[in-house]
Each structure stands twice: as structure tokens, then as C-alpha cells.
Design a protein around this motif. Sequence first.
Motif, PDB file in Angstrom:
ATOM      1  N   ALA A  36       0.828  -1.207   0.000  1.00 14.98           N
ATOM      2  CA  ALA A  36       0.000   0.000   0.000  1.00 14.98           C
ATOM      3  C   ALA A  36       0.859   1.252   0.000  1.00 14.98           C
ATOM      4  O   ALA A  36       0.531   2.248  -0.656  1.00 14.98           O
ATOM      5  CB  ALA A  36      -0.929  -0.014   1.215  1.00 14.98           C
ATOM      6  N   GLU A  93      -2.580  -7.980   4.734  1.00 12.69           N
ATOM      7  CA  GLU A  93      -2.699  -6.539   4.914  1.00 12.69           C
ATOM      8  C   GLU A  93      -4.140  -6.188   5.239  1.00 12.69           C
ATOM      9  O   GLU A  93      -5.053  -6.489   4.473  1.00 12.69           O
ATOM     10  CB  GLU A  93      -2.245  -5.817   3.647  1.00 12.69           C
ATOM     11  CG  GLU A  93      -0.779  -6.009   3.360  1.00 12.69           C
ATOM     12  CD  GLU A  93      -0.329  -5.204   2.153  1.00 12.69           C
ATOM     13  OE1 GLU A  93      -1.215  -4.727   1.416  1.00 12.69           O
ATOM     14  OE2 GLU A  93       0.873  -5.053   1.959  1.00 12.69           O
ATOM     15  N   GLN A 135      -7.510  -4.104   5.659  1.00 10.64           N
ATOM     16  CA  GLN A 135      -8.129  -3.087   4.834  1.00 10.64           C
ATOM     17  C   GLN A 135      -8.109  -1.711   5.502  1.00 10.64           C
ATOM     18  O   GLN A 135      -8.002  -0.695   4.829  1.00 10.64           O
ATOM     19  CB  GLN A 135      -9.580  -3.487   4.517  1.00 10.64           C
ATOM     20  CG  GLN A 135     -10.289  -2.560   3.525  1.00 10.64           C
ATOM     21  CD  GLN A 135      -9.666  -2.611   2.148  1.00 10.64           C
ATOM     22  OE1 GLN A 135      -8.902  -3.528   1.841  1.00 10.64           O
ATOM     23  NE2 GLN A 135      -9.972  -1.632   1.326  1.00 10.64           N
ATOM     24  N   HIS A 184      -5.089   0.339   4.553  1.00  9.15           N
ATOM     25  CA  HIS A 184      -5.202   0.986   3.244  1.00  9.15           C
ATOM     26  C   HIS A 184      -6.028   2.256   3.346  1.00  9.15           C
ATOM     27  O   HIS A 184      -5.681   3.292   2.767  1.00  9.15           O
ATOM     28  CB  HIS A 184      -5.837   0.027   2.235  1.00  9.15           C
ATOM     29  CG  HIS A 184      -4.966  -1.133   1.880  1.00  9.15           C
ATOM     30  ND1 HIS A 184      -4.302  -1.230   0.685  1.00  9.15           N
ATOM     31  CD2 HIS A 184      -4.645  -2.252   2.579  1.00  9.15           C
ATOM     32  CE1 HIS A 184      -3.605  -2.362   0.650  1.00  9.15           C
ATOM     33  NE2 HIS A 184      -3.808  -2.997   1.780  1.00  9.15           N
ATOM     34  N   MET A 241      -7.362   3.514  -3.498  1.00 11.85           N
ATOM     35  CA  MET A 241      -6.892   2.794  -2.324  1.00 11.85           C
ATOM     36  C   MET A 241      -8.049   2.322  -1.459  1.00 11.85           C
ATOM     37  O   MET A 241      -7.945   1.321  -0.763  1.00 11.85           O
ATOM     38  CB  MET A 241      -5.956   3.686  -1.497  1.00 11.85           C
ATOM     39  CG  MET A 241      -4.854   4.269  -2.298  1.00 11.85           C
ATOM     40  SD  MET A 241      -3.152   3.856  -1.924  1.00 11.85           S
ATOM     41  CE  MET A 241      -2.994   3.050  -0.451  1.00 11.85           C
ATOM     42  N   THR A 247      -9.543  -0.858  -3.273  1.00 12.73           N
ATOM     43  CA  THR A 247      -8.636  -1.987  -3.471  1.00 12.73           C
ATOM     44  C   THR A 247      -8.702  -2.916  -2.279  1.00 12.73           C
ATOM     45  O   THR A 247      -8.403  -2.524  -1.159  1.00 12.73           O
ATOM     46  CB  THR A 247      -7.193  -1.494  -3.672  1.00 12.73           C
ATOM     47  OG1 THR A 247      -7.175  -0.568  -4.760  1.00 12.73           O
ATOM     48  CG2 THR A 247      -6.279  -2.654  -3.986  1.00 12.73           C
TER      49      THR A 247
END
Length: 608
Positions: free
Chosen positions: A103, A432, A434, A437, A591, A594
Motif C-alpha cells: 500500500a 494486509e 483493509q 489501506h 486505495m 482496493t
Amino acid sequence: MAVTIVLYQAWLMPFFQPFFAGREGLARLVFYALYGSLLLTAAMLFGTRADIRRTVLPLAAVSAVIVAATALHPIGMVTRDYIIAIGMGGAAVVLMQGSAPAAVLRLSAAVTVLNAALCFVDLLFADGFTTTMGRAAGLALNPNVAAAAVLLGAAASHRAVPRRFHLSFVVLTLGSIAATLSRSSMLTAAAAIMIPAAVESWRRARARRPLWTTLDGVRPAAVLAVALAAWVATAAIVNPRFRPVVHAVVSDSLDFADAIGAAHEFVAVAAQDASSLPAASGASPANVAGPAAGVRPAAGTDASRIAALDTRLADEGARNSISARALFLERAMLEYRHSGFFGMGLEAAHPLVPHNTFVLFALAFGHPGWLIPLALVALALYSVRDARDLPLPVAMLGTMTTSHDILLTPSLFLPIAIGIGGMIAGGATGRERQDVHRSIAFGASAAVGLFVLGCLVIVSVVPSLTIERLSPASILKYGTAYLAPIPPQTYPGMLVPAVGDGPEDTMTFLRENTRPLQRVRWNLATRRPVAPGEYAVSNGDGLVLFALADGSDPRGRGHAIDLGLPHTVGVPFYALLASLAVWCASVLLWMGRTNHAAQPAGVQEALS
């Protein structure tokens, strides 16, 4: 971390920095809050996470050694910039390992897109975001620096771009580098593409795999290329300074061999003449034209040649910028011979402007200084996983060869650190979240919001009449009067002069001490003289012509010439705000939507 990346890699903080002139208390508060929070968070993460310590240990060791070298010499402004750049880059790498490396790389790629887009927007205006004449520079102030920033950002983060947009990303960044007319960055960009392509082709040939694969996103990339070509054609029409600058750059490139030959011939003759002069009491060629205060003079024939180089370099840049760089490098190498084993320090070496990072650090730290930039390039090569990681070390090597500020400028070193951090994290696994992000996206938007708020404060706080004092060094004799350039605005493109054509412009004034002069009409083409006690402003030529009432020379002692200019908010200011708004919305959408929760944190897998 997202706030720092956007503020520095997008050049928002350096562009905003003139506002802090005269406001040192506010500057310290802002800088300490930004640097302190970043370094403190990174230190806590480094101290509590053994896995991160193991991952970033090579980078930490290299950073500690290259920062420790500054203890050999006095620490000034240049050295502090160097320490800040290295510290900020190291902190970014540590924080990447503890959050979401993919990210962060995507954010760096998005900032690179913003830098490239701002270069194209800047190209439309004769007086854009910066005072660079006719060349695109975005918010980086200098076109060569702007090109280096886009090149390093693209080389570091190109793997973070989705495959369907990857070719468009390459087209946009290469186009913006070309728009800056930076020849060194163009050559480095070509090498950063061709060398990895050759390595990948060789690897595929050995594995008996097809040398070429289907490229995704060819159609949108072709459409973008046509759109950028049309944009540049439009800029050539609406920006009257663009075509002359293109012509000058092409002429410089074609005539550089003759220019270098003429420069070397002049230097050789001048050095021979200087060395044949009898030594005067207390005078020597090195003392007559020393390159910088605090630099120890060279001895013998080197001193004569350095003095000749100083003389030629006074106006060599106006003749040919390539030959000027060659002379700067030659002068630096001559000084290196006499700089001592541990060098002269960054404060004394930087004014020599060698246009080469390796030579700069050799001047600053002596023979061991060569190892500092070489260690960073070696660290980047050590972190390479495959041919797709090679653009970063190639771009670093090429940029360090043609620039001396890459390790002294946080905005240039930050994308390098992020790229190295992404390669270090390439083999890591994990998930990762969310919310990470989303926080990065909102952090980027917060940075832009702070910049926009600062711009609005500047527009509202700075008075509508700017008073600039003419420098005696800039005033020239012009017949019976004197001619001086209009001082540039502190915020070019944001606050632009609003000077009328004649004396009906009642806001503009010129005064000698407290005595005002009377304004009359004048322009450079008419060559009409001004009488004593009169002045005229030619805004189109950027000049002011005046004669004092008593006919005295304004460059003498006791004279203070103040020029008052009304200003207004320029069109580039609104174009900048619109560009930032579009970019923020795009980052939030990209972002935020994604979803990488189900993908590993390994950068290679996440980006492919």
C-alpha cells in the motif's frame, strides 16, 4: 507516514517553505512535530519488533555509518539536510515493514503520477508554479530536480501499479521527464528501461521461454500518449517561453562538444597566464578567485587552473549548460586533490556544485567518502529480486552521476528509501488489513488538505502590495538612467504581479529611501529615457527603469530603492488546487476500493 510521503515526495512542504521565512518559531514547531512523530514511531517499532530489526538491519547499519561520517566536520545547514534525509528515509523503511508495504508503494506511485501531471500543468503557463523560464518543473522549482524526482519515484514504485495501468504509468512518467527537458534524466530513464529489459530477455532466453509476452493496457497507453502529445502542442502555442527554451536545449545538445573545447582552451590559456605571473605579496591565483569561502586553496598549477575555471564559470552556463557541468566537475576534482584524507566537510564541498554525488561526498569526507553513495547503490542491488527491481539501482546510479543533491534532499531520497523498503519486504508474507489501506488514503488526503489550507492562509495573510528592495548588484547603468529586473515573487504562480502599463496604475511605486519617484510610460522597445526623479515599469520585459532626482548612482551607500508591486492570485494557483483535488479523489477511490485482505503482503505477489 502517509502524510510525510505526500508532503515531501510531492514537494508540497519544500514549495510551502518560503512562508516560514521570518517565522522561525512556527517553522520549528511544524518541522519538529513532523520529524519527531515520524522518528519516534519508527524507533518504537524498531525497538519492539524483532522481525523488523532483522529485516532492516543492513539498511540500519549503512545509515548509521554514513550519518556518523558527519561527526568529522562542523555541522551546518547542508549537513542537517543530509541527516534529515537519511533519517526520514530510514524511518519510512521501518514503518513500511510494520504496516502495509504494498500500500505504501502504491501511494508512492500515486504521488509520482501527481508529480508528472503537475509538470504537464506547469507547462501551460509562462509563469507557472515556479520561476523556471519555459520549462516544466511542477512544485520542485528546478526542472532537472523535478525530472529526477519523477524518475526515482517511477523506478521505485512501478511494480505497485496494476498491470492494466502499468504501460500508461510508464508513458506518463517518461512524457513528464521529456517535458522538463532534462537531458541527463532522459538518458538515465532510457538506461533504467533498457538494462532491465536486456536482463529479462537474457533470462528468458536461457530458460527457453518466449522473449515477449502480451502487454496489458496497450490501448489506453496509446490514447494517453496521443493526449500528452496534443497537450505539449497546446503548450507550445499558449506558452511563449516554451519553444525558445526547447530550441536552446537542442542547440546546447548539438554544440556541447565545441563548447567544451572552447571552454578548455580558454581555461588552459588563462591558467598558463596566471601561473606565469610573479607572485605578489599575499596574493596567489587561488586567493584571487577561490570557489567558496572556507575551502582551503589548492597549490601550484592546480591553483592557477582553479582560478581560470572560476573565471570561465561566471558565465559559462549562459553559453552551454553541458560544458558548464563539465567545468564544475573538473574544478571539484582539482579541489579533491587537496581536500585532505577526511575531506573538507559538506558545508565547504556543497558550494563547489560538482553535479556528481560521488565527487561531492569524496570532497566532503575524503577518500572514504566515495563509499557512502556506493554503499547505498550496493544496498539497492543487494535487495533486487529479479529484473523488475533493477530500474531503481540503475536510476540511482545515473542520477547520482549527474546530480549532487540526491542524498541532501528528503524529497529525492524518500522514494529511494521506499523502493528499497519495498524490495526488502518482497519476500514477506502476511495479510494486509483493509483499515491500513484506508488510513493511508486518508493520510494522503490530510497532507493535501494541510497544504491547501496553508495556501489559503498565505493568500489571505500576505498583503496585496508586495514591497521588494532592489539589490545593488542587480542594478545596471542604462544611458543616463539605471535598469533593474523586477524581483521575483516569493510564491510564483500563486501571487503574480498586477502591474499596469502606465502611470494610471496608482498602487505601484518606486521610492528612494522615503522619497517617491514619478511614474511614466516606457518599454524596452521604445528606448525612451526617463528624466531625473522618474521611473517606469515594463512588466512584459520584467524590468524597471529609473533615475534618482539628484542624478546620483543608486548603487552607492545611503540609497535604499524599494519597489512596491500589487499582486493578485494567478491562474496556476487555481490549476494547482484543481489538480490536487482530482488527485485526492482518485487516491481515495483507488486505495479505498482496493481489497488486498486476502492477498499476501509480499510485494511481488500483491502487485502481480
